[in-house]
Design an enzyme around this catalytic site. Structure first.
Site, mmCIF file in Angstrom:
data_model
loop_
_atom_site.group_PDB
_atom_site.id
_atom_site.type_symbol
_atom_site.label_atom_id
_atom_site.label_comp_id
_atom_site.label_asym_id
_atom_site.label_seq_id
_atom_site.Cartn_x
_atom_site.Cartn_y
_atom_site.Cartn_z
ATOM 1 N N TYR A 1 -17.389 0.961 9.304
ATOM 2 C CA TYR A 1 -15.969 0.952 9.516
ATOM 3 C C TYR A 1 -15.509 -0.369 9.118
ATOM 4 C CZ TYR A 1 -17.209 4.827 12.701
ATOM 5 O OH TYR A 1 -17.511 6.232 13.140
ATOM 6 N N ARG B 1 -5.516 7.448 30.673
ATOM 7 C CA ARG B 1 -5.395 7.279 28.971
ATOM 8 C C ARG B 1 -4.055 7.357 28.913
ATOM 9 N NH1 ARG B 1 -4.587 5.960 25.134
ATOM 10 N NH2 ARG B 1 -5.624 6.378 22.838
ATOM 11 N N ASP C 1 -15.544 -0.063 23.169
ATOM 12 C CA ASP C 1 -15.821 0.710 22.065
ATOM 13 C C ASP C 1 -16.785 -0.323 21.158
ATOM 14 O OD1 ASP C 1 -15.125 3.269 20.492
ATOM 15 O OD2 ASP C 1 -14.823 1.610 19.080
ATOM 16 N N ARG D 1 -12.079 12.369 26.993
ATOM 17 C CA ARG D 1 -10.834 13.108 27.058
ATOM 18 C C ARG D 1 -11.098 14.572 27.434
ATOM 19 N NH1 ARG D 1 -9.216 12.098 20.920
ATOM 20 N NH2 ARG D 1 -11.243 11.839 20.930
ATOM 21 N N ARG E 1 -20.749 9.154 25.305
ATOM 22 C CA ARG E 1 -19.292 9.417 25.528
ATOM 23 C C ARG E 1 -18.662 10.201 26.792
ATOM 24 N NH1 ARG E 1 -17.241 7.994 20.377
ATOM 25 N NH2 ARG E 1 -15.094 8.727 20.812
HETATM 26 O O1 CP3 Z 1 -18.251 7.184 27.529
HETATM 27 C C1 CP3 Z 1 -18.809 6.423 26.710
HETATM 28 O O2 CP3 Z 1 -19.769 6.899 26.086
HETATM 29 C C2 CP3 Z 1 -18.530 4.998 26.873
HETATM 30 C C3 CP3 Z 1 -17.284 4.453 25.955
HETATM 31 C C4 CP3 Z 1 -17.646 4.591 24.379
HETATM 32 C C5 CP3 Z 1 -16.285 4.708 23.646
HETATM 33 N N1 CP3 Z 1 -16.753 4.866 22.126
HETATM 34 C C6 CP3 Z 1 -15.053 4.908 23.956
HETATM 35 C C7 CP3 Z 1 -14.064 5.816 23.093
HETATM 36 C C8 CP3 Z 1 -18.815 4.512 23.535
HETATM 37 C C9 CP3 Z 1 -20.174 4.343 24.016
HETATM 38 C C10 CP3 Z 1 -18.048 4.535 22.273
HETATM 39 C C11 CP3 Z 1 -19.010 4.285 21.103
HETATM 40 C C12 CP3 Z 1 -18.504 4.455 19.658
HETATM 41 N N2 CP3 Z 1 -17.378 4.059 19.212
HETATM 42 C C13 CP3 Z 1 -19.291 4.996 18.547
HETATM 43 C C14 CP3 Z 1 -20.603 5.238 18.941
HETATM 44 C C15 CP3 Z 1 -21.045 6.578 19.150
HETATM 45 C C16 CP3 Z 1 -20.358 7.653 18.609
HETATM 46 O O3 CP3 Z 1 -19.767 8.397 19.246
HETATM 47 O O4 CP3 Z 1 -20.870 7.909 17.274
HETATM 48 C C17 CP3 Z 1 -18.400 4.986 17.392
HETATM 49 C C18 CP3 Z 1 -18.866 5.576 16.009
HETATM 50 C C19 CP3 Z 1 -17.165 4.410 17.959
HETATM 51 C C20 CP3 Z 1 -15.897 4.405 16.960
HETATM 52 C C21 CP3 Z 1 -14.969 5.328 17.558
HETATM 53 N N3 CP3 Z 1 -14.237 4.934 18.629
HETATM 54 C C22 CP3 Z 1 -14.208 6.462 16.855
HETATM 55 C C23 CP3 Z 1 -14.875 7.080 15.703
HETATM 56 C C24 CP3 Z 1 -13.328 6.897 17.828
HETATM 57 C C25 CP3 Z 1 -12.372 7.849 17.476
HETATM 58 C C26 CP3 Z 1 -12.856 9.423 17.533
HETATM 59 C C27 CP3 Z 1 -12.393 10.142 18.898
HETATM 60 O O5 CP3 Z 1 -13.329 10.742 19.387
HETATM 61 O O6 CP3 Z 1 -11.066 10.089 18.907
HETATM 62 C C28 CP3 Z 1 -13.230 6.095 18.888
HETATM 63 C C29 CP3 Z 1 -12.377 6.214 19.855
HETATM 64 C C30 CP3 Z 1 -13.022 6.305 21.433
HETATM 65 N N4 CP3 Z 1 -13.639 5.399 21.721
HETATM 66 C C31 CP3 Z 1 -12.522 7.122 22.286
HETATM 67 C C32 CP3 Z 1 -13.342 6.690 23.360
HETATM 68 C C33 CP3 Z 1 -13.440 7.512 24.766
HETATM 69 C C34 CP3 Z 1 -11.792 8.487 22.060
HETATM 70 C C35 CP3 Z 1 -10.187 7.781 22.030
HETATM 71 C C36 CP3 Z 1 -9.205 8.538 23.090
HETATM 72 O O7 CP3 Z 1 -9.355 8.024 24.285
HETATM 73 O O8 CP3 Z 1 -8.248 8.711 22.860
#
Ligand code: CP3
Length: 352
Positions: free
Chosen positions: A160, A47, A84, A38, A34
């Site tokens: 999910y 964003r 994602d 943010r 990740r």
């Molecule tokens: O930088 C990276 O790693 C690449 C992008 C990436 C995202 N999601 C973008 C994202 C990757 C590899 C993921 C994987 C992901 N997404 C997983 C597996 C890894 C982990 O962290 O457990 C899971 C379970 C998700 C599902 C998901 N997406 C959740 C639970 C959330 C909300 C949690 C949060 O941090 O807000 C997301 C949203 C998300 N996906 C964000 C990002 C950068 C944050 C949202 C934002 O920018 O407002």
């Protein structure tokens, strides 16, 4: 300087791919799960220009920009495609939304009938922008930086889809799998096929390796872990390599604990991502002897910084850097992590 082509035309090595081939590097390659997110002001700036996370995933120019941001700032050894894991349910026609501060929301799958109604295949036109992002990133990426694609493992994506949101222990998906094993198996099959297709297309578009995120592997008892985590990921690895021979794959079964031994033996991935809960001794003796490893700094110690961070980094280097090893977190970086802590950590890893 990072990023210069070799004048003699020699192939430029990507240290992370060397590790995936089983070759230890003098300084371990490093990236963070990740890493686009943010905690970076430049990410927050992009964003605010789009409505939601999915809009960012499906706008190649912006997705490429945020993919490259952490590599530019920190010189990481890998870029991870900005997308994602929930783009797959979206491409299966499910309604996926991200509510700020609350994580993802989907329409839950509450009974076997809802699974029968799912399409067998993902709508690839929906995912086309993700492959376009890969092309854009490839043009900009320094030649020694590995480019990683990814997907969620079927079990984690299913949790999910069933619950419709994140939950602390994935009780809804566990209950569903106990009550309706055949319907649940069908959901997992659909996700295996979708993931194979998605990863093969990412590899064909130009990523160097892919990671399969099984964030919720740890909540399953051993038999269910074998059935819903090991078996489906094993099939994905086999099918992807049938289409792309030699495809490099990292597995990340978070929270697997002692079940990781079985995962390491049964799933022929090129490296295993370790969460922060495994002991160094176990990681080295039971896992790294079988496969290269990646991990496993506690994201909270990176947030805390200071002497605790230094000690934790040193302990990991001491435990794992004598073998094939990629330095990473044990899970994704937290949004309130100070950038100076990332810099401090990198300095320590690189002087190793
Ligand atoms: O930088 C990276 O790693 C690449 C992008 C990436 C995202 N999601 C973008 C994202 C990757 C590899 C993921 C994987 C992901 N997404 C997983 C597996 C890894 C982990 O962290 O457990 C899971 C379970 C998700 C599902 C998901 N997406 C959740 C639970 C959330 C909300 C949690 C949060 O941090 O807000 C997301 C949203 C998300 N996906 C964000 C990002 C950068 C944050 C949202 C934002 O920018 O407002």
């Amino acid at each position: 300087m990072r990023g210069e082509e070799s004048l003699t035309g020699d192939a430029v090595h990507k240290p992370l791919l060397e590790v995936l081939e089983g070759r230890r590097q003098a300084a371990p390659p490093v990236w963070l799960m990740r890493q686009a997110g943010r905690y970076l002001p430049e990410y927050r700036a992009v964003r605010t220009t789009v409505g939601g996370v999915l809009d960012l995933c499906f706008t190649p120019k912006l997705a490429a920009e945020v993919t490259l941001q952490p590599v530019r700032r920190f010189g990481f050894d890998a870029a991870i495609l900005f997308s994602d894991i929930l783009v797959i349910p979206h491409a299966l026609g499910r309604n996926v939304r991200f509510e700020s501060g609350e994580g993802p929301r989907l329409d839950p799958l509450s009974d076997p009938q809802a699974i029968d109604d799912l399409p067998d295949r993902v709508e690839q036109t929906v995912l086309a922008p993700v492959y376009d992002t890969i092309g854009l990133v490839k043009r900009e990426l320094p030649p020694d930086v590995a480019f990683l694609g990814f997907c969620g493992a079927p079990w984690t994506v299913a949790t999910y889809m069933i619950a419709g949101c994140g939950t602390p222990d994935q009780a809804p998906a566990r209950l569903f799998a106990y009550r309706h094993p055949e319907a649940f198996a069908r959901l997992i099959e659909i996700l295996v096929d979708a993931s194979v297709d998605y990863l093969v297309r990412q590899l064909e578009a130009g990523v160097d390796a892919v990671q399969i995120f099984d964030t919720w592997a740890g909540v399953l008892p051993p038999d269910e872990f074998r059935r819903w985590c090991i078996a489906p990921v094993r099939r994905i690895v086999a099918e992807v390599r049938k289409a792309v021979p030699g495809a490099k794959i990292i597995g990340f079964p978070r929270g697997g604990g002692t079940k990781l031994v079985r995962y390491a033996e049964d799933v022929p991935v090129d490296a295993i991502g370790l969460d922060w809960m495994v002991s160094m001794h176990f990681a080295r003796e039971r896992i790294q002897r079988v496969r290269p490893v990646q991990g496993n700094l506690d994201p909270l110690v990176l947030r805390a910084g200071g002497a605790a961070l230094d000690r934790a980094v040193d302990a990991i280097l001491e435990g794992l850097a004598d073998g094939p090893f990629i330095f990473n977190l044990g899970h994704g970086i937290l949004p309130d992590t100070p950038i100076e802590h990332v810099e401090r950590m990198l300095e320590r890893v690189r002087r190793a």
